[in-house]
Design a protein around this motif. Structure first.
Motif, PDB file in Angstrom:
ATOM      1  N   PHE A  83       0.865  -1.179   0.000  1.00 31.13           N
ATOM      2  CA  PHE A  83       0.000   0.000   0.000  1.00 31.13           C
ATOM      3  C   PHE A  83       0.897   1.222   0.000  1.00 31.13           C
ATOM      4  CE2 PHE A  83      -2.203   3.422   2.291  1.00 31.13           C
ATOM      5  CZ  PHE A  83      -3.318   3.568   1.460  1.00 31.13           C
ATOM      6  N   ASN A  84       0.604   2.164  -0.863  1.00 29.27           N
ATOM      7  CA  ASN A  84       1.391   3.380  -0.966  1.00 29.27           C
ATOM      8  C   ASN A  84       0.447   4.554  -1.173  1.00 29.27           C
ATOM      9  OD1 ASN A  84       3.893   5.003  -1.457  1.00 29.27           O
ATOM     10  ND2 ASN A  84       2.957   5.233  -3.469  1.00 29.27           N
ATOM     11  N   THR A  85       0.635   5.596  -0.421  1.00 31.51           N
ATOM     12  CA  THR A  85      -0.172   6.796  -0.616  1.00 31.51           C
ATOM     13  C   THR A  85       0.697   8.022  -0.419  1.00 31.51           C
ATOM     14  OG1 THR A  85      -2.187   7.984   0.032  1.00 31.51           O
ATOM     15  CG2 THR A  85      -0.952   6.916   1.792  1.00 31.51           C
ATOM     16  N   ASN A  86       0.438   9.078  -1.188  1.00 29.33           N
ATOM     17  CA  ASN A  86       1.158  10.333  -1.025  1.00 29.33           C
ATOM     18  C   ASN A  86       0.275  11.500  -1.433  1.00 29.33           C
ATOM     19  OD1 ASN A  86       1.678  10.763  -4.026  1.00 29.33           O
ATOM     20  ND2 ASN A  86       2.760   8.819  -3.699  1.00 29.33           N
ATOM     21  N   TRP A  87       0.649  12.673  -0.993  1.00 30.90           N
ATOM     22  CA  TRP A  87      -0.109  13.876  -1.301  1.00 30.90           C
ATOM     23  C   TRP A  87       0.857  15.051  -1.325  1.00 30.90           C
ATOM     24  CZ3 TRP A  87      -0.152  10.798   2.882  1.00 30.90           C
ATOM     25  CH2 TRP A  87       0.289  11.336   4.096  1.00 30.90           C
ATOM     26  N   SER A  88       0.451  16.147  -1.998  1.00 28.10           N
ATOM     27  CA  SER A  88       1.325  17.310  -2.134  1.00 28.10           C
ATOM     28  C   SER A  88       0.561  18.579  -1.803  1.00 28.10           C
ATOM     29  CB  SER A  88       1.895  17.398  -3.559  1.00 28.10           C
ATOM     30  OG  SER A  88       0.967  18.015  -4.434  1.00 28.10           O
ATOM     31  N   ASN A  89       1.321  19.660  -1.610  1.00 23.31           N
ATOM     32  CA  ASN A  89       0.705  20.942  -1.288  1.00 23.31           C
ATOM     33  C   ASN A  89      -0.030  21.555  -2.481  1.00 23.31           C
ATOM     34  OD1 ASN A  89       3.291  21.388  -2.578  1.00 23.31           O
ATOM     35  ND2 ASN A  89       3.120  23.535  -2.005  1.00 23.31           N
ATOM     36  N   LEU A  90       0.146  20.980  -3.695  1.00 22.60           N
ATOM     37  CA  LEU A  90      -0.573  21.461  -4.868  1.00 22.60           C
ATOM     38  C   LEU A  90      -1.911  20.758  -5.052  1.00 22.60           C
ATOM     39  CD1 LEU A  90       2.331  21.789  -7.464  1.00 22.60           C
ATOM     40  CD2 LEU A  90       1.307  23.562  -6.031  1.00 22.60           C
ATOM     41  N   GLY A  91      -2.260  19.882  -4.110  1.00 28.73           N
ATOM     42  CA  GLY A  91      -3.552  19.215  -4.184  1.00 28.73           C
ATOM     43  C   GLY A  91      -3.515  17.846  -4.821  1.00 28.73           C
ATOM     44  N   ASP A  92      -2.325  17.336  -5.188  1.00 31.60           N
ATOM     45  CA  ASP A  92      -2.218  15.994  -5.760  1.00 31.60           C
ATOM     46  C   ASP A  92      -2.391  14.954  -4.658  1.00 31.60           C
ATOM     47  OD1 ASP A  92      -1.437  17.644  -7.750  1.00 31.60           O
ATOM     48  OD2 ASP A  92       0.427  16.619  -8.217  1.00 31.60           O
TER      49      ASP A  92
END
Length: 751
Positions: free
Chosen positions: A243-252
């Protein structure tokens, strides 16, 4: 909510499969000569489909092993492949530790793209560049496009400043000249080519093999400029659960999940799903257009089966589904758009926006025929549907490709390794443009090919091959190939490659400039297929030092010449794009020099650096006393990349610093807001940082920064943005990032 339900179901299936396993277990760790644990090593019990890979901390466990004596094969990039024997009793739990010997980089790695069969990278007469799974995790992105862009001479290009479609260029050639393969099968047709490598999660990839230069002899007409062969993860070595999840400050936001049940039985299976969204509106250049395309959402599902057969015969099947809903445009348009096909603002003549709905499936299978003849059948089927609006222009298209390849591998004595076969490709294309006004375009392309890898002596190999295809509209097409490899010394390899290419073109599926903006598209003639020939010379020098230390140097010269090249003319009339073949006697060229180096220091630091100078131009001899040379748009004069990686295993941390630099390039369109516009972009550099920390054997957290310097292109990519429905509107002037620094964080779980 649907994603939560999917995760719960996958966890329940994974939990039940764990309890169904046999008690016969082999476990241990894999280390190098210094005792350092090695993560992501592949271990497979010979002549079975039973295997696994080491976890983040270098430990492994293999269940469901039948009692008896077995051989286990251990493989990893940068280490010598090792085969060891062990004996295990029924329901025994046995510890079995393994030490691997470091080799120089990956020259002993097995590749298939050069000959359709497994062979050592060192032994291949064709130069192949390889990105392993570990390398794909060294950039702060879940996007394969960005990772492949770290290969010297390979450039990621955004084709449209509004809808954000992109492509991969090799040595300055348009992305449509590159064949994108999945496990060696050409299932990415022209309609899918503008999406490059989107929709393929990094978690599913074992490695990526790249060949620069024409490879039509083995892979057909799409491989006129090179190939990118994506090798998906083997079922027997894939993690049991990830399981892998990520997010960014640009809303991705991105999440990947997968599991591999039934391990060690007569068949193995891998199930995976991925979801990605980008919904935040960003407008740093204040032109009222989104700097970054919005996606809500993209979904990818992948399933692969592998069956155990006697005598090491292969039998596998894979299926993939991809859905994407992307939109770009003005802030007012995106604020009113509900991301549904029946949205009232799609096609609006007052709010400008571009929306693309994509659905795609891919089916692939490989089966070794019984007997000792060495016959293998590879088959694939793909379908692609696109429903899109570019302002007030509606485009709807679909493409279906059926492919079959019957391959015969023959070893004739000690010197000849012959690859031959028959192939058939049937493709159907239909859209709402004049191209198919009389009905869908159907093509059946049968062909035959043969290639001989002839070992002249212990130092010299000569590879010669030829392919003969029959096109219903263009008749017989002959594609020869000739390559040679000479070992000057044990650490110095010289390669020469040459070949020809042939490709039919569909403007509307390959060039979004023909749809985005308000230029009129003019096709001035019946477009003929593009033809090319190419030659390249490469030198590889390895400098061996102490254990765990090495340096590898590469130098390449390349030259590709096109006849019948189809070019887009933006200059004759500012209100039109004129597509036409080069006149007889005119030609187009891509030529250049590439140098690169990589190495390892003290077993903890690795580094790479590469530089490519390229000259991509067309020469016109007609209508002038002397030939006129014209540079081609979006092909920079030079590109480069570098990587510095620190593996601090004692503190369970890795730090990866990557960078690219791009020279000036000619832009497609004159910007009326720029005084005396020379249509040249500025040179720029991008630097990225990624830090990984292993919490334990199964859990890794990571954080990174894309574009640390916050560089953005100074020119507006959208020409005449104030009047998007006017004749002067154009969105083709994209040459770099439109948004600045991006910070991302994520967590990865492997079991």
């Amino acid at each position: 909510m649907k994603l939560k339900i999917l995760i719960i179901i996958l966890l329940l299936v994974q939990w039940t499969t764990i309890f169904a396993q046999s008690d016969a277990t082999l476990f241990g760790h894999v280390v190098d000569e210094t005792g350092t644990h090695i993560p992501f090593v592949n271990l497979v019990i010979k002549d079975t489909r039973i295997g696994t890979a080491t976890d983040i901390s270098g430990h492994y466990m293999i269940n469901n092993i039948p009692p008896g004596t077995h051989s286990i094969v251990i493989q990893h990039i940068g280490y010598k492949t090792k085969e060891m024997q062990f004996t295990i009793a029924k329901r025994e739990s046995k510890e079995f530790d393994i030490t691997l010997e470091t080799i120089t980089v990956a020259l002993e790695q097995v590749v298939i793209s050069g000959s359709l069969k497994e062979q050592s990278l060192r032994d291949s007469p064709v130069k192949i560049e390889v990105l392993g799974a570990a390398f794909l995790r060294k950039t702060p992105s879940n996007n394969l496009m960005q990772s492949v862009g770290m290969i010297n001479g390979v450039q990621q290009v955004t084709a449209c400043g509004v809808c954000g479609t992109n492509e991969i260029r090799i040595n300055g050639l348009e992305g449509s000249n590159t064949a994108v393969l999945i496990d060696g099968m050409p299932i990415m047709g022209a309609l899918a080519s503008v999406y490059g490598l989107n929709g393929i999660p990094n978690a599913l990839i074992e490695r990526v093999e790249v060949i620069k230069g024409g490879s039509s002899t083995l892979y057909g007409s799409e491989a006129i400029g090179g190939i990118i062969n994506i090798i998906t993860a083997g079922v027997e070595t894939a993690p049991r659960f990830f399981f892998n999840t990520n997010w960014s400050n640009l809303g991705d936001r991105n999440a990947d999940i997968g599991f591999s049940p039934f391990r060690g039985r007569k068949f193995d299976a891998l199930f995976s799903g991925s979801i990605n969204t980008m919904e935040r509106f960003t407008d740093l250049n204040k032109d009222n257009f989104a700097d970054k395309v919005t996606i809500s959402p993209s979904v990818s599902l992948f399933n692969k089966w592998s069956f155990q057969r006697p005598a090491g015969k292969t039998a596998s099947f894979a299926a993939k589904f991809y859905h994407e809903n992307r939109a770009g445009g003005t802030q007012e348009f995106l604020g009113a758009y509900n991301y549904k096909p029946d949205s009232k603002v799609r096609g609006s003549d007052s709010l400008y926006g571009e929306t693309i709905f994509t659905n795609r499936y891919e089916l692939m299978g490989s089966y070794s025929l019984p007997g000792s003849a060495g016959l293998r059948l590879d088959i694939s089927q793909s379908g692609h549907w696109q429903d899109s609006w570019y302002g007030t222009t509606f485009y709807k298209g679909e493409q279906h490709i059926s492919f079959a390849n019957l391959i015969w591998l023959i070893k004739a004595g000690d010197r000849h390794n012959i690859t031959s076969g028959v192939t058939a490709r049937y493709q159907v294309y239909d859209d709402n443009t004049p191209v198919t006004a009389r009905g869908s375009d159907k093509q059946f392309i049968p062909g035959i090919f043969v290639q001989d890898d002839f070992r002249i002596n212990t130092r010299t190999n000569l590879l010669g091959g030829a392919r003969l295809d029959h096109h219903s509209r263009h008749g017989l097409v002959f594609s020869p190939r000739l390559s040679a490899k000479y070992n000057l010394t044990g650490n110095t390899i010289l390669r020469i490659n040459s070949g020809t290419g042939f490709r039919t073109v569909n403007i509307f599926t390959e060039d979004h400039a023909a749809l985005s903006g308000f230029r009129e598209v003019v096709i001035s003639e019946n477009l003929k297929p593009e033809q090319s020939w190419n030659v390249s010379l490469s030198l590889n020098q390895t400098i061996n030092r102490l254990v765990g230390r090495w340096v590898v140097l590469d130098a390449d010269l390349f030259y590709t010449r096109f006849s019948n090249k189809i070019l887009a003319d933006y200059d004759t009339d500012p209100e039109t794009i004129i597509y036409r073949n080069l006149p007889v006697g005119d030609y187009a060229v891509s030529r250049g020099v590439a140098v690169s180096a990589n190495g390892r220091i003290n077993g903890f630091f690795t580094w790479t650096a590469g530089f490519t100078w390229q000259d991509v131009f067309a020469v016109s001899k007609s209508g002038s006393e002397k030939p006129e040379k014209e540079a081609q748009p979006l092909s920079p004069e030079f590109t480069g990349n570098w990587l510095l990686s620190w593996d601090a295993r004692k503190i369970r941390t890795t730090v990866d610093l990557t960078g690219t630099f791009t020279g000036k390039m000619l832009l497609p369109t004159v910007d009326p807001e720029v005084v005396n516009d020379d249509r040249l972009s500025e040179a720029y550099s991008l630097i990225n940082l990624l830090v990984n920390y292993n919490l334990n054997q199964s859990v890794r957290v990571y954080a990174g920064v894309n574009n640390i310097l916050g560089w953005r292109q100074s020119r507006n990519p959208v020409i005449n943005w104030q009047s998007p429905f006017s004749d002067g509107f154009d969105a083709a002037n994209v040459y770099g990032p439109l948004y600045g620094r991006a910070v991302m964080m994520g967590i990865r779980l492997l079991m």
